[in-house]
Design a protein around this motif. Structure first.
Motif, PDB file in Angstrom:
ATOM      1  N   LYS A 120     -12.079  -6.326  -4.411  1.00 35.30           N
ATOM      2  CA  LYS A 120     -11.883  -6.717  -3.277  1.00 35.30           C
ATOM      3  C   LYS A 120     -13.295  -7.112  -2.407  1.00 35.30           C
ATOM      4  O   LYS A 120     -13.377  -6.523  -1.078  1.00 35.30           O
ATOM      5  N   ASN A 123     -12.446   1.756   0.531  1.00 36.05           N
ATOM      6  CA  ASN A 123     -13.508   2.307   1.576  1.00 36.05           C
ATOM      7  C   ASN A 123     -14.673   2.995   0.758  1.00 36.05           C
ATOM      8  O   ASN A 123     -14.492   3.951   0.301  1.00 36.05           O
ATOM      9  N   LYS A 179       5.779   6.525  -5.382  1.00 30.99           N
ATOM     10  CA  LYS A 179       5.339   6.874  -6.645  1.00 30.99           C
ATOM     11  C   LYS A 179       6.278   8.077  -7.365  1.00 30.99           C
ATOM     12  O   LYS A 179       5.509   9.011  -7.769  1.00 30.99           O
ATOM     13  N   VAL A 224       2.586   1.534  -3.664  1.00 31.79           N
ATOM     14  CA  VAL A 224       1.625   1.068  -4.964  1.00 31.79           C
ATOM     15  C   VAL A 224       2.306   1.079  -6.101  1.00 31.79           C
ATOM     16  O   VAL A 224       2.989   2.031  -6.670  1.00 31.79           O
ATOM     17  N   LEU A 235      -3.885   4.651  -2.055  1.00 37.03           N
ATOM     18  CA  LEU A 235      -2.907   3.691  -1.454  1.00 37.03           C
ATOM     19  C   LEU A 235      -3.614   2.425  -1.626  1.00 37.03           C
ATOM     20  O   LEU A 235      -3.175   1.413  -0.755  1.00 37.03           O
ATOM     21  N   HIS A 236      -4.564   2.591  -2.508  1.00 39.51           N
ATOM     22  CA  HIS A 236      -5.215   1.218  -2.873  1.00 39.51           C
ATOM     23  C   HIS A 236      -5.824   0.454  -1.785  1.00 39.51           C
ATOM     24  O   HIS A 236      -5.870  -0.807  -1.796  1.00 39.51           O
ATOM     25  N   HIS A 237      -6.647   1.194  -1.023  1.00 44.54           N
ATOM     26  CA  HIS A 237      -7.603   0.438  -0.014  1.00 44.54           C
ATOM     27  C   HIS A 237      -8.695   0.813  -0.752  1.00 44.54           C
ATOM     28  O   HIS A 237      -9.314   1.756  -1.374  1.00 44.54           O
ATOM     29  N   HIS A 242       0.777  -1.355  -0.076  1.00 47.25           N
ATOM     30  CA  HIS A 242       0.001   0.271  -0.036  1.00 47.25           C
ATOM     31  C   HIS A 242       0.785   1.491  -0.091  1.00 47.25           C
ATOM     32  O   HIS A 242       0.393   2.409  -0.471  1.00 47.25           O
TER      33      HIS A 242
END
Lengths: 136, 266, 385
Positions: C278, C346, B253, B108, C342-344, B105
């Motif tokens: 997901k 929600n 990044k 990424v 951040l590739h979460h 995370h």
């Protein structure tokens, strides 16, 4: 347009309307006029009494302290300069809670007294701590 | 006659509207009068002589030196407590200046399918990257967030922020938090020397400008036991530059061209 | 002319009272939001813009679409649209006002809104958006009013109005382009980071706006003595047809690039919207509904037999309007924020309070449309009598 005589219709109603409008819109003026309370005397702390003088002469502080604070915060936050040297060469930490309220630690009896009288409520203390000296 | 009365009323209406704006104009006047009536004939604004300065502050985070999640928690809680960062009960309203992410995370797009055992589970500490070319600064409509020319720190002026959250959309690192409600009830122990925030403004890490100004290094660096190194990226003799010379480092990044000032040794 | 707005039937007043009640509810809820903060909405740290900004974006499109009636009439001298340009302009005015209100309710510190003017920042797209939106509002108020006044008094509007009209045509394009630039210039938001965003915005606007105008025209014909005209409605229908086809085409171009290149940063947003990511996918049924509505609308609109049937046309217009609304009003903003940088994942679900405020603003828009259209229709009836 249809009516071409120059009479004003409903003259009475208009006059009454104007009078009511004036009374309401001048509310702040007559309200303060009749309230007629003497200006409060801000209390000085022991620390302030020892210091004797404020950042600027008292007359200036009375009327210009908000501008001073504005320039302080811009200087600190935007220019990174945190010390203020006044014309007497006295140096102050440009901080609201740790500067002004260091001497005027009695905010209730100092700042607030005046502000309540003048009906201003600075929003600064939504963030800045108003009792830096007291334990929570 | 009819016509002229009509146009008179129009003009009077416009004039009344204009007059009604006077109080508002007065407010602007006092807002922007920082230069107008010089409060004192002579005064000077200066930095503290102890203040730390640099051309461009930067950080190297040596993730190898973090032994456990506890080390990270200590760093985060030090930062959050001295800056009065609230501990929001509702996760949606969370506010954080420095926190930990798992490697996939934090980085990424740079996660390998088969990461080394250690990396895959090491939490990585993340914070505002104080970019050289910050997209949040480009986006802000009021210059409430701006890059300090003197040392490259990306600052937040809480006094000017209108809470539009354009900067949050612009930040590719999720470094910014918004005050969805009054944070004060959620601060367990207030640091009386630092302001809190109020509802409706955005906040983030400031590389501890208030500490640099009095000669202290950022709180996270101090609390890290040498795992985080802070210094001047533009000074070839600085400790941080030596570290960069001798170690392989990565940045988050970096293909986006933002130029982060926070480097990682992994 | 304003007096025309207060001489109406019982039904007219009843409708206005209903709107005022809704507005009051919205306003009361807004006061709650002012005192509590934006925490009463479903927004979060990861999805920091939501329903308000989405409605803003959609309505900028509706506002810009006025150009689709103005342009044929003034640039191509397509006479038939002379009757309805005013309807386009007076649709733009309430739309822009709603846009501005949505921006204000979305601000954390609305009292400081004027900071945007006090500290002008030309590198911020938001600054330009404010300029083009306010300019467009002013243009349309002045143009609409002067044109209508001219029509009422049986004289041509002053020549400077014509100049403003020509200015308003590129200006309409600019408002939606600048609005798209709000999103498409942000690094790290792969969903929006595409040059086709502004063209997509414009095409969906030129479908949604005129389809709404057709619905309004049909309604006006039903409840008043003014008929916007069969030919006019059919011409608008052709514009809608082109608009919606181009919109779907642009969308498919984007889908190709994203899924053929397989770059996760761009693809994952589409995956989230159309298939779920997901295990999260509340928008999946909505997005497919939107896509199917647009396809159905294209089928109904392309075929001249169905297009010329005004009932079917109305159905197609509703499909276009709802389809594009879901696309922009639900998918666009959430889709851009999910997954987070951040590739979460929600997810975002608007709250009841958020919806109440939104509906309140729409009610303000409808109130303005009602009043403005009432004036227009009264003038048209008066002129013909």
């Amino acid at each position: 347009m249809p009516n071409n005589n120059n009479k004003i219709y409903d003259k009475n109603k208009i006059v009454i309307g104007i009078v009511i409008f004036l009374i309401i819109s001048l509310f702040p003026i007559w309200y303060n006029h009749f309230k007629n309370v003497p200006a409060p005397d801000p209390l000085l702390t022991e620390k302030a009494k020892i210091a004797k003088e404020c950042v600027l002469p008292k007359v200036l502080m009375k009327t210009e302290h908000m501008q001073l604070l504005n320039s302080w915060r811009d200087s600190v936050v935007r220019d990174g300069k945190r010390l203020y040297t006044n014309s007497q060469g006295k140096v102050f930490d440009m901080s609201l809670s740790n500067g002004c309220l260091d001497c005027h630690s009695n905010k209730k009896d100092f700042c607030d007294r005046c502000h309540n009288y003048a009906s201003v409520r600075p929003y600064c203390f939504d963030c800045h701590i108003d009792n830096p000296k007291e334990k929570k | 006659m009819e016509e002229s009365r009509r146009s008179f009323l129009k003009i009077a209406g416009i004039a009344a509207f204009g007059l009604s704006a006077i109080p508002a104009i007065d407010i602007f006047a006092s807002e922007s009068s920082k230069k107008a009536p010089a409060p004192a004939p002579d005064f000077s604004l200066t930095e503290n002589s102890k203040a730390l300065s640099a051309k461009r502050w930067g950080m190297v985070i040596d993730t190898r030196k973090f032994k456990s999640e506890k080390d990270l928690e200590h760093i985060m809680s030090v930062c959050h407590s001295i800056h009065n960062v609230p501990n929001m009960t509702n996760k949606r309203h969370e506010i954080k200046w420095i926190w930990s992410e798992e490697y996939p995370h934090a980085f990424v797009g740079d996660e390998n399918e088969y990461l080394s055992e250690k990396l895959a589970h090491t939490p990585i500490i993340v914070l505002c990257n104080h970019c050289q070319n910050p997209p949040c600064v480009r986006a802000c409509p009021t210059q409430a967030t701006f890059k300090r020319q003197s040392d490259g720190i990306v600052m937040m002026d809480m006094h000017r922020c209108i809470g539009c959250r354009f900067c949050i959309a612009a930040c590719p690192y999720g470094a910014r938090s918004f005050n969805f409600r009054d944070p004060r009830p959620f601060i367990s122990k207030t640091n009386l020397e630092y302001p809190t925030r109020m509802k409706g403004v955005v906040e983030k890490c400031t590389f501890c400008v208030e500490r640099l100004a009095i000669g202290k290094i950022p709180a996270c660096v101090e609390a890290s036991n040498g795992a985080i190194i802070f210094g001047d990226l533009e000074n070839p003799d600085s400790e941080i530059r030596k570290l960069l010379k001798n170690n392989f480092t990565i940045r988050r990044k970096q293909h986006l061209g933002t130029g982060p000032s926070v480097y990682y040794i992994v | 002319m304003l007096e025309l707005a207060i001489k109406g039937s019982k039904k007219y007043y009843a409708w206005i009272v209903v709107l005022l009640v809704v507005i009051t509810m919205g306003f009361a809820t807004y006061l709650l939001q002012l005192s509590f903060g934006l925490g009463i909405t479903g927004l979060s740290r990861d999805v920091s813009w939501g329903f308000y900004i989405a409605q803003f974006t959609f309505l900028v499109g509706v506002a810009a679409s006025a150009v689709m009636v103005v342009l044929p009439y003034y640039l191509h001298h397509y006479k038939a649209f002379g009757r309805i340009t005013i309807l386009g302009e007076f649709l733009a005015v309430p739309s822009v006002i709603m846009c501005l209100l949505f921006i204000i309710v979305d601000m954390g510190q609305p009292m400081r809104a004027l900071n945007v003017i006090l500290h002008p920042t030309p590198n911020s797209v938001m600054f330009w958006d404010m300029i083009v939106l306010n300019g467009y509002l002013l243009l349309n108020i002045v143009i609409g009013w002067k044109v209508l006044e001219g029509e009422r008094n049986g004289v041509a509007p002053p020549s400077w109005v014509k100049f403003l009209i020509y200015v308003s045509i590129p200006w309409a394009v600019s408002i939606h382009t600048v609005t798209a630039f709000l999103y498409s210039g942000l690094p790290g938001r792969g969903f929006w980071l595409t040059a086709i965003l502004a063209p997509r915005f414009l095409s969906s606007a030129f479908a949604a706006g005129p389809s709404f105008l057709i619905l309004l025209a049909l309604l006006i014909r039903k409840v008043t003595n003014f008929d916007p005209g069969k030919e006019q409605i059919q011409s608008l229908a052709k514009i809608v047809t082109y608009g919606i086809i181009i919109n779907v085409f642009f969308f498919l171009c984007e889908v190709f690039v994203v899924f053929y290149s397989q770059i996760p940063e761009h693809m994952d947003h589409f995956k989230y919207l159309f298939f779920g990511l997901k295990g999260h996918g509340i928008l999946v049924p909505w997005m497919w509904t939107s896509f199917i509505l647009m396809i159905v609308a294209i089928i109904l609109l392309v075929n001249p037999v169905t297009r010329k049937n005004e009932f079917v046309l109305a159905v197609a217009c509703i499909a276009v309007f709802i389809g594009t609304w879901i696309d922009k009003g639900l998918g666009l903003i959430s889709g851009g924020f999910i997954p987070s940088p951040l590739h979460h994942v929600n997810e975002y679900i608007p709250t009841g309070q958020e919806l109440t405020i939104t509906i309140g603003i729409y009610a303000i828009g409808f109130l303005l449309i009602t009043v403005l259209y009432k004036i227009v229709v009264s003038v048209k009836e008066e002129v013909r009598a």
